[in-house]
Design a protein around this motif. Structure first.
Motif, PDB file in Angstrom:
ATOM      1  N   ILE A   1       0.828  -1.208   0.000  1.00  0.00           N
ATOM      2  CA  ILE A   1       0.000   0.000   0.000  1.00  0.00           C
ATOM      3  C   ILE A   1       0.868   1.266   0.000  1.00  0.00           C
ATOM      4  N   GLN A   2       1.971   1.256   0.742  1.00  0.00           N
ATOM      5  CA  GLN A   2       2.969   2.329   0.791  1.00  0.00           C
ATOM      6  C   GLN A   2       2.541   3.601   1.515  1.00  0.00           C
ATOM      7  N   ASN A   3       1.272   3.822   1.729  1.00  0.00           N
ATOM      8  CA  ASN A   3       0.771   5.064   2.307  1.00  0.00           C
ATOM      9  C   ASN A   3       0.138   4.752   3.658  1.00  0.00           C
ATOM     10  N   ASN A   4       0.778   5.201   4.771  1.00  0.00           N
ATOM     11  CA  ASN A   4       0.276   4.817   6.090  1.00  0.00           C
ATOM     12  C   ASN A   4      -1.023   5.510   6.489  1.00  0.00           C
ATOM     13  N   ALA A   5      -1.592   6.289   5.603  1.00  0.00           N
ATOM     14  CA  ALA A   5      -2.931   6.843   5.832  1.00  0.00           C
ATOM     15  C   ALA A   5      -4.003   5.832   5.415  1.00  0.00           C
ATOM     16  N   TYR A   6      -3.554   4.652   4.934  1.00  0.00           N
ATOM     17  CA  TYR A   6      -4.478   3.611   4.478  1.00  0.00           C
ATOM     18  C   TYR A   6      -4.021   2.248   4.962  1.00  0.00           C
ATOM     19  N   ALA A   7      -4.961   1.338   5.012  1.00  0.00           N
ATOM     20  CA  ALA A   7      -4.699  -0.071   5.300  1.00  0.00           C
ATOM     21  C   ALA A   7      -5.692  -0.857   4.453  1.00  0.00           C
ATOM     22  N   ALA A   8      -5.586  -2.158   4.512  1.00  0.00           N
ATOM     23  CA  ALA A   8      -6.553  -3.014   3.810  1.00  0.00           C
ATOM     24  C   ALA A   8      -7.132  -3.985   4.821  1.00  0.00           C
ATOM     25  N   LYS A   9      -8.348  -4.424   4.554  1.00  0.00           N
ATOM     26  CA  LYS A   9      -9.013  -5.424   5.386  1.00  0.00           C
ATOM     27  C   LYS A   9      -9.411  -6.604   4.517  1.00  0.00           C
ATOM     28  N   ILE A  10      -9.166  -7.800   5.026  1.00  0.00           N
ATOM     29  CA  ILE A  10      -9.694  -9.002   4.391  1.00  0.00           C
ATOM     30  C   ILE A  10     -10.984  -9.333   5.120  1.00  0.00           C
ATOM     31  N   LEU A  11     -12.058  -9.429   4.370  1.00  0.00           N
ATOM     32  CA  LEU A  11     -13.390  -9.696   4.920  1.00  0.00           C
ATOM     33  C   LEU A  11     -13.953 -10.981   4.330  1.00  0.00           C
ATOM     34  N   PRO A  12     -14.879 -11.616   5.040  1.00  0.00           N
ATOM     35  CA  PRO A  12     -15.496 -12.817   4.477  1.00  0.00           C
ATOM     36  C   PRO A  12     -16.438 -12.462   3.333  1.00  0.00           C
ATOM     37  N   ARG A  13     -16.718 -13.428   2.497  1.00  0.00           N
ATOM     38  CA  ARG A  13     -17.757 -13.267   1.471  1.00  0.00           C
ATOM     39  C   ARG A  13     -19.066 -13.635   2.130  1.00  0.00           C
ATOM     40  N   SER A  14     -20.044 -12.764   2.059  1.00  0.00           N
ATOM     41  CA  SER A  14     -21.291 -12.965   2.800  1.00  0.00           C
ATOM     42  C   SER A  14     -22.019 -14.238   2.396  1.00  0.00           C
ATOM     43  N   GLY A  15     -22.010 -14.585   1.122  1.00  0.00           N
ATOM     44  CA  GLY A  15     -22.699 -15.794   0.672  1.00  0.00           C
ATOM     45  C   GLY A  15     -22.082 -17.058   1.253  1.00  0.00           C
ATOM     46  N   LEU A  16     -20.746 -17.110   1.281  1.00  0.00           N
ATOM     47  CA  LEU A  16     -20.077 -18.291   1.851  1.00  0.00           C
ATOM     48  C   LEU A  16     -20.381 -18.415   3.337  1.00  0.00           C
ATOM     49  N   GLY A  17     -20.380 -17.300   4.034  1.00  0.00           N
ATOM     50  CA  GLY A  17     -20.644 -17.335   5.465  1.00  0.00           C
ATOM     51  C   GLY A  17     -22.068 -17.724   5.788  1.00  0.00           C
ATOM     52  N   HIS A  18     -23.015 -17.124   5.093  1.00  0.00           N
ATOM     53  CA  HIS A  18     -24.424 -17.368   5.382  1.00  0.00           C
ATOM     54  C   HIS A  18     -24.908 -18.726   4.878  1.00  0.00           C
ATOM     55  N   LYS A  19     -24.545 -19.061   3.655  1.00  0.00           N
ATOM     56  CA  LYS A  19     -25.055 -20.292   3.049  1.00  0.00           C
ATOM     57  C   LYS A  19     -24.253 -21.527   3.414  1.00  0.00           C
ATOM     58  N   LYS A  20     -22.941 -21.387   3.574  1.00  0.00           N
ATOM     59  CA  LYS A  20     -22.079 -22.560   3.774  1.00  0.00           C
ATOM     60  C   LYS A  20     -21.360 -22.577   5.122  1.00  0.00           C
ATOM     61  N   GLY A  21     -21.394 -21.473   5.866  1.00  0.00           N
ATOM     62  CA  GLY A  21     -20.733 -21.428   7.160  1.00  0.00           C
ATOM     63  C   GLY A  21     -19.234 -21.197   7.095  1.00  0.00           C
ATOM     64  N   ILE A  22     -18.737 -20.746   5.943  1.00  0.00           N
ATOM     65  CA  ILE A  22     -17.299 -20.498   5.797  1.00  0.00           C
ATOM     66  C   ILE A  22     -17.037 -19.022   6.085  1.00  0.00           C
ATOM     67  N   VAL A  23     -16.336 -18.767   7.179  1.00  0.00           N
ATOM     68  CA  VAL A  23     -16.024 -17.410   7.611  1.00  0.00           C
ATOM     69  C   VAL A  23     -14.512 -17.300   7.821  1.00  0.00           C
ATOM     70  N   LEU A  24     -14.058 -16.146   8.245  1.00  0.00           N
ATOM     71  CA  LEU A  24     -12.636 -15.978   8.509  1.00  0.00           C
ATOM     72  C   LEU A  24     -12.316 -16.453   9.921  1.00  0.00           C
ATOM     73  N   GLY A  25     -11.254 -17.213  10.043  1.00  0.00           N
ATOM     74  CA  GLY A  25     -10.848 -17.733  11.336  1.00  0.00           C
ATOM     75  C   GLY A  25     -10.410 -16.645  12.294  1.00  0.00           C
ATOM     76  N   ASN A  26      -9.970 -15.514  11.772  1.00  0.00           N
ATOM     77  CA  ASN A  26      -9.539 -14.404  12.618  1.00  0.00           C
ATOM     78  C   ASN A  26     -10.517 -13.240  12.553  1.00  0.00           C
ATOM     79  N   SER A  27     -11.726 -13.468  12.057  1.00  0.00           N
ATOM     80  CA  SER A  27     -12.798 -12.483  11.946  1.00  0.00           C
ATOM     81  C   SER A  27     -12.529 -11.469  10.840  1.00  0.00           C
ATOM     82  N   VAL A  28     -11.418 -10.765  10.911  1.00  0.00           N
ATOM     83  CA  VAL A  28     -11.017  -9.779   9.906  1.00  0.00           C
ATOM     84  C   VAL A  28      -9.499  -9.821   9.811  1.00  0.00           C
ATOM     85  N   GLY A  29      -8.976  -9.730   8.606  1.00  0.00           N
ATOM     86  CA  GLY A  29      -7.528  -9.637   8.439  1.00  0.00           C
ATOM     87  C   GLY A  29      -7.154  -8.197   8.160  1.00  0.00           C
TER      88      GLY A  29
END
Length: 153
Positions: A59-87
């Motif tokens: 990213i190079q710019n410390n005024a920003y970060a990125a988040k890894i989020l689950p895909r809502s369909g996988l979580g709701h329909k299949k139960g696949i979520v992120l093990g750490n909630s958010v990356g």
């Protein structure tokens, strides 16, 4: 405003055998991240697997970060979520992006190579100066009330 983020493709199947990195619609907030696995993996109930995405970002710019989020369909329909909630990906990180997939369902789920497993968003970061005090300058209505102190609707 964040104008550019460097992306390093670590898995040469991206854009050939696997989907190219990008937004799936014009107004999508997140980039889909894919499972860069060599073979399908059966994720058992209550199991967690660290899945490579085949890319690294800088990213190079410390005024920003990125988040890894689950895909809502996988979580709701299949139960696949992120093990750490958010990356959280800091602006100075340059290593490979990995997704911690957790199967919270009662059934096994097969993660297939090239499957969209999470999404990546970019967010602005505020880094205020922290001031150590012995007392706060004002008392809020809530004060020190914690879990459940504001009641229910």
């Amino acid at each position: 405003m964040l104008q550019e983020v460097q992306v390093k493709v670590l898995d040469q199947r991206i854009g050939r055998q696997f989907p190219e990195l990008g937004y799936c619609s014009q107004d999508a907030a997140g980039l889909d991240l894919i499972a860069c696995l060599d073979q399908p993996y059966q994720l058992m109930p209550q199991e967690t697997l660290l899945v490579p995405t085949g890319i690294a970002i800088y990213i190079q710019n410390n005024a920003y970060a990125a988040k890894i989020l689950p895909r809502s369909g996988l979580g709701h329909k299949k139960g696949i979520v992120l093990g750490n909630s958010v990356g959280l990906i800091d602006a100075d990180y340059q290593g490979p992006l990995m997704v911690s997939c957790f199967n919270r369902s009662r059934e096994a789920y097969v993660i297939t190579p090239g499957e969209r497993i999470a999404q990546l968003i970019f967010i602005p970061i505020q880094r205020p100066n922290l001031i150590t005090v012995s007392e706060f300058t004002a008392t809020s209505e809530r004060g020190t009330g914690g879990f459940g102190s504001t009641g229910r609707f």
